[in-house]
Each structure stands twice: as C-alpha cells, then as structure tokens.
Write a protein that holds these residues in place. Structure first.
Motif, PDB file in Angstrom:
ATOM      1  N   GLN A  11      -2.908  19.666  36.182  1.00 47.91           N
ATOM      2  CA  GLN A  11      -1.601  19.616  36.837  1.00 47.91           C
ATOM      3  C   GLN A  11      -1.180  18.175  37.134  1.00 47.91           C
ATOM      4  OE1 GLN A  11      -2.696  22.375  40.065  1.00 47.91           O
ATOM      5  NE2 GLN A  11      -1.146  23.781  39.270  1.00 47.91           N
ATOM      6  N   ILE A  12      -1.989  17.227  36.655  1.00 49.52           N
ATOM      7  CA  ILE A  12      -1.689  15.801  36.751  1.00 49.52           C
ATOM      8  C   ILE A  12      -1.220  15.327  35.385  1.00 49.52           C
ATOM      9  CG2 ILE A  12      -2.621  13.501  37.243  1.00 49.52           C
ATOM     10  CD1 ILE A  12      -4.800  14.916  38.928  1.00 49.52           C
ATOM     11  N   LEU A  13      -0.139  14.574  35.356  1.00 50.26           N
ATOM     12  CA  LEU A  13       0.435  14.106  34.100  1.00 50.26           C
ATOM     13  C   LEU A  13       0.459  12.587  34.061  1.00 50.26           C
ATOM     14  CD1 LEU A  13       1.970  14.811  31.441  1.00 50.26           C
ATOM     15  CD2 LEU A  13       4.097  14.597  32.768  1.00 50.26           C
ATOM     16  N   ARG A  14      -0.115  12.013  33.002  1.00 51.64           N
ATOM     17  CA  ARG A  14       0.000  10.575  32.777  1.00 51.64           C
ATOM     18  C   ARG A  14       1.239  10.326  31.943  1.00 51.64           C
ATOM     19  NH1 ARG A  14      -2.082   7.088  28.701  1.00 51.64           N
ATOM     20  NH2 ARG A  14      -3.765   8.471  28.069  1.00 51.64           N
ATOM     21  N   VAL A  15       2.128   9.486  32.464  1.00 55.32           N
ATOM     22  CA  VAL A  15       3.393   9.188  31.802  1.00 55.32           C
ATOM     23  C   VAL A  15       3.311   7.801  31.172  1.00 55.32           C
ATOM     24  CG1 VAL A  15       5.875   8.904  32.101  1.00 55.32           C
ATOM     25  CG2 VAL A  15       4.632  10.607  33.471  1.00 55.32           C
ATOM     26  N   GLY A  16       3.298   7.759  29.842  1.00 57.58           N
ATOM     27  CA  GLY A  16       3.271   6.482  29.149  1.00 57.58           C
ATOM     28  C   GLY A  16       1.940   5.763  29.305  1.00 57.58           C
ATOM     29  N   PRO A  17       1.813   4.571  28.715  1.00 55.13           N
ATOM     30  CA  PRO A  17       0.582   3.786  28.842  1.00 55.13           C
ATOM     31  C   PRO A  17       0.407   3.324  30.289  1.00 55.13           C
ATOM     32  CG  PRO A  17       1.972   2.974  27.051  1.00 55.13           C
ATOM     33  CD  PRO A  17       2.807   3.920  27.854  1.00 55.13           C
ATOM     34  N   VAL A  18      -0.801   3.414  30.782  1.00 53.57           N
ATOM     35  CA  VAL A  18      -1.125   2.875  32.104  1.00 53.57           C
ATOM     36  C   VAL A  18      -2.345   1.974  31.963  1.00 53.57           C
ATOM     37  CG1 VAL A  18      -0.141   4.819  33.391  1.00 53.57           C
ATOM     38  CG2 VAL A  18      -2.544   4.903  32.704  1.00 53.57           C
ATOM     39  N   ASN A  19      -2.717   1.333  33.042  1.00 53.50           N
ATOM     40  CA  ASN A  19      -3.891   0.476  33.047  1.00 53.50           C
ATOM     41  C   ASN A  19      -5.098   1.212  32.473  1.00 53.50           C
ATOM     42  OD1 ASN A  19      -6.470  -0.151  34.911  1.00 53.50           O
ATOM     43  ND2 ASN A  19      -5.358  -2.051  34.488  1.00 53.50           N
ATOM     44  N   VAL A  34      -1.472  14.255  29.190  1.00 47.87           N
ATOM     45  CA  VAL A  34      -0.783  13.028  28.789  1.00 47.87           C
ATOM     46  C   VAL A  34       0.553  13.423  28.176  1.00 47.87           C
ATOM     47  CG1 VAL A  34      -0.852  10.976  27.331  1.00 47.87           C
ATOM     48  CG2 VAL A  34      -2.963  11.838  28.369  1.00 47.87           C
ATOM     49  N   LEU A  35       1.624  12.824  28.649  1.00 47.07           N
ATOM     50  CA  LEU A  35       2.951  13.127  28.104  1.00 47.07           C
ATOM     51  C   LEU A  35       3.013  12.679  26.653  1.00 47.07           C
ATOM     52  CD1 LEU A  35       5.798  14.201  28.873  1.00 47.07           C
ATOM     53  CD2 LEU A  35       6.447  11.817  29.279  1.00 47.07           C
ATOM     54  N   PRO A  36       3.316  13.589  25.734  1.00 42.66           N
ATOM     55  CA  PRO A  36       3.345  13.217  24.308  1.00 42.66           C
ATOM     56  C   PRO A  36       4.498  12.278  23.976  1.00 42.66           C
ATOM     57  CG  PRO A  36       3.250  15.607  24.610  1.00 42.66           C
ATOM     58  CD  PRO A  36       3.600  15.011  25.932  1.00 42.66           C
ATOM     59  N   LEU A  37       4.448  11.754  22.755  1.00 37.68           N
ATOM     60  CA  LEU A  37       5.548  10.940  22.252  1.00 37.68           C
ATOM     61  C   LEU A  37       6.791  11.804  22.076  1.00 37.68           C
ATOM     62  CD1 LEU A  37       3.606   8.841  19.603  1.00 37.68           C
ATOM     63  CD2 LEU A  37       4.306   8.126  21.898  1.00 37.68           C
ATOM     64  N   LEU A  45       6.919  19.929  27.343  1.00 40.78           N
ATOM     65  CA  LEU A  45       7.551  20.180  28.638  1.00 40.78           C
ATOM     66  C   LEU A  45       8.003  21.629  28.780  1.00 40.78           C
ATOM     67  CD1 LEU A  45       9.607  16.872  28.988  1.00 40.78           C
ATOM     68  CD2 LEU A  45       7.569  17.529  30.292  1.00 40.78           C
ATOM     69  N   ASN A  46       8.456  22.215  27.687  1.00 36.74           N
ATOM     70  CA  ASN A  46       8.842  23.634  27.734  1.00 36.74           C
ATOM     71  C   ASN A  46       7.643  24.508  28.075  1.00 36.74           C
ATOM     72  OD1 ASN A  46      11.475  23.034  27.066  1.00 36.74           O
ATOM     73  ND2 ASN A  46      11.216  23.458  24.879  1.00 36.74           N
ATOM     74  N   GLU A  47       6.468  24.113  27.575  1.00 38.37           N
ATOM     75  CA  GLU A  47       5.266  24.927  27.754  1.00 38.37           C
ATOM     76  C   GLU A  47       4.594  24.707  29.108  1.00 38.37           C
ATOM     77  OE1 GLU A  47       2.848  23.937  24.423  1.00 38.37           O
ATOM     78  OE2 GLU A  47       3.993  25.186  23.012  1.00 38.37           O
TER      79      GLU A  47
END
Length: 319
Positions: A11-19, A34-37, A45-47
């Motif tokens: 339920q945690i989403l990584r948005v884009g590149p992070v450290n 991880v949020l896809p390209l 997101l629909n799923e």
C-alpha cells in the motif's frame, strides 16, 4: 479507508526515482509498489490506485494533480528533499493529506553551493580554469579582470533556513546583507525591503533562496532583472521557476545584468541553448545538496518519516 488499519507494504507507492538508499529500503523491507512509466501507468492505477495509502517521492518528481486524483485513499506523502513544489499541495490540503520533507539536514550544503556560485560567478573561476587548460596563460595571455566578491551589498530573496545560512557565510566576506521575505524578520538584524524590485535596486548581487511553487513562479521577472542592473549579478539555488527564464536569457544577452550563477532551471535537466551559449553565466546540474553526507542524512530522515507514519500516523518533519 480508516487510517487506524495497519498499512501493508504493497500500500506504499514509490513515485519516480528516489535516493538509492530509500529505494533499497522500500524494495527490500517493505516490498513497496513502484509507479510504472507512462505507457503502463494508467492500467496500474486502474488496478491498484485505490489501494495506495502512502506515496514516497522526491522534490523533483512529486505527486502531481492527476496522480493524486488517481489515489483516492492516499493518507500521507513522504517527500525526499526540502522542496515540494512538484506536488499538488493545494489538493493535499483540501483532502487532509499530511506531507513531510527533509529540512535542516541539507541547509549547510545548499548554502555552501550558493557561496561557491557567488564566488565563481563574480570572480569567473570556472572561466579562469578553462583559460589555463586551453594553454592561454602559458602562451603569455593575461586573464581578464573580474569583480570583487568581498564587501558587497547582497540581497537575499527568501530569508528562510537556507537564506539565513547563506547570509551568515557572506558576513565572513564583509558583505552587507539585505533581504525580502513574505514578512520582515526583525531579529535577523538585516535590512528588509518590501519587494523583490526594491531589494534588487538596493544591492549588487541578488541571491534567490525562495521556496518554489505557484506563489513565487516568475517572481524574478524582467522588472527585477532591470533593477539588478548592468553591474549586478544574480545567483539561484532555489527553484528554476522563481526566475522568468526567457527574461533572464535576454537580460544576460543584452547586458541588462552582468552575469548569473544558476544551480536550478525551469525544465530540468534541459537547459535552454540561450544559457549554454553565454559565457557570463555559471551553470551547475542542481547539485545544491549533492554531498554523500547530506544525501545520507536526507535518506535517514525520509525513512524516519515513513516509519513514524506507519507506527502512529505522525510525521517527524511535517510541512
């Protein structure tokens, strides 16, 4: 969804590149999503969009309006970086979504970068190094005279944590500090000016340290640049959006100002050809906080905010 229900790793989403250190913990400890390209994003997101409760992002790539709308049960946004203008703050506030950032731990390194840009821009140190490498000095040429950096009147646009750290460094160079902020800070002991134009008119060098976002977009416009003057300089370690970039290019090309030192740009990492072609501007790749030590501290604080929210729904450094 009640925020009293335990939050699972997916339920945690990584948005884009992070450290990398933050990404490693998100992957290994939490098995976060991880949020896809772009091409796979809408299907993702629909799923699972309605399952996401925490978003972890960077200051450069935040949770924008469209993404936030696609996350109806989002509870918190954990931001790596002090700036958060890439996130739709207004929508987050409307929905009661708390946000965290990483203040203080990067103040010194960003202030150091500002001082380096200040010295480099006025004394043209990078230009001088290229002069030596090209063999011009050895061939008997003399490097052109530059501008004295000590003892100047310096205006700081935005006297927050970073602005104050810059000011303290410049005092060591015998500089006279002036500033403009949303409200006077009488305890600073520095000269306050009611607008960016008035600040630019009163000083030799304008250092931009204001927060990014809609409120400050284009704050340094053609009128402010004209007030900086043909013998004046501008330094920006804040956000590229704070300066009207096309107006800045014209000012540099036409001698409206003497020069500029820039660590940030409007559309990073893309820099306009107009800036790349000029020799009276110093260009850096947004490296303000880019030291091993500071990035480690930022990663630690980002993860501390995440773990705190998971434990009791509080943030260590809420915005």
């Amino acid at each position: 969804m009640s925020n009293k229900i335990p939050i699972a790793g997916d339920q945690i989403l990584r948005v884009g590149p992070v450290n990398p250190a933050v990404a490693h913990v998100l992957d290994d400890e939490f098995n976060a999503r991880v949020l896809p390209l772009a091409e796979q994003r809408q299907k993702f997101l629909n799923e699972v969009g309605d399952q996401i409760r925490i978003a972890v992002c960077s200051g450069k790539i935040g949770v924008d309006s469209e993404l936030m709308q696609a996350l109806p049960n989002l509870e918190a946004i954990i931001n790596f970086g002090v700036g958060y203008d890439a996130t739709d703050v207004a929508q987050a506030q409307e929905r009661g979504i708390p946000m965290s950032n990483t203040p203080d731990v990067l103040t010194d390194c960003v202030a150091d970068t500002a001082l380096g840009l200040y010295l480099n821009t006025l004394r043209r140190l990078s230009d001088a190094e290229r002069f030596v490498r090209a063999g011009s000095w050895a061939a008997g040429e003399n490097f052109k005279l530059t501008t004295r950096a000590s003892g100047r009147k310096v205006g700081i646009l935005g006297l927050g944590r970073i602005g104050q750290a810059i000011a303290s460094r410049l005092l060591g160079f015998g500089c006279e500090i002036h500033y403009h902020s949303r409200a006077p800070k009488n305890s600073s002991g520095f000269a306050y000016h009611a607008s960016a134009v008035e600040l630019a008119e009163a000083t030799d060098v304008l250092i931009v340290a204001a927060a990014g976002g809609p409120e400050t977009a284009g704050l340094v416009d053609a009128e402010v640049l004209k007030a900086v003057g043909p013998d004046g300089f501008i330094i920006n370690i804040a956000r590229g959006s704070v300066i009207d970039e096309p107006a800045l290019i014209k000012a540099l090309q036409r001698g409206v100002i003497a020069g500029a030192g820039l660590d940030v740009f409007a559309h990073e990492p893309h820099i306009p050809a107009g800036l790349l072609e000029l020799d009276n501007v110093v260009l850096l790749p947004h490296l303000g906080s880019g030291t091993v030590e500071t990035r480690a501290d930022m990663a630690s604080l980002t993860l501390a905010n995440l773990r705190s929210y998971l434990a009791d729904r509080t943030l260590v450094t809420p915005i």
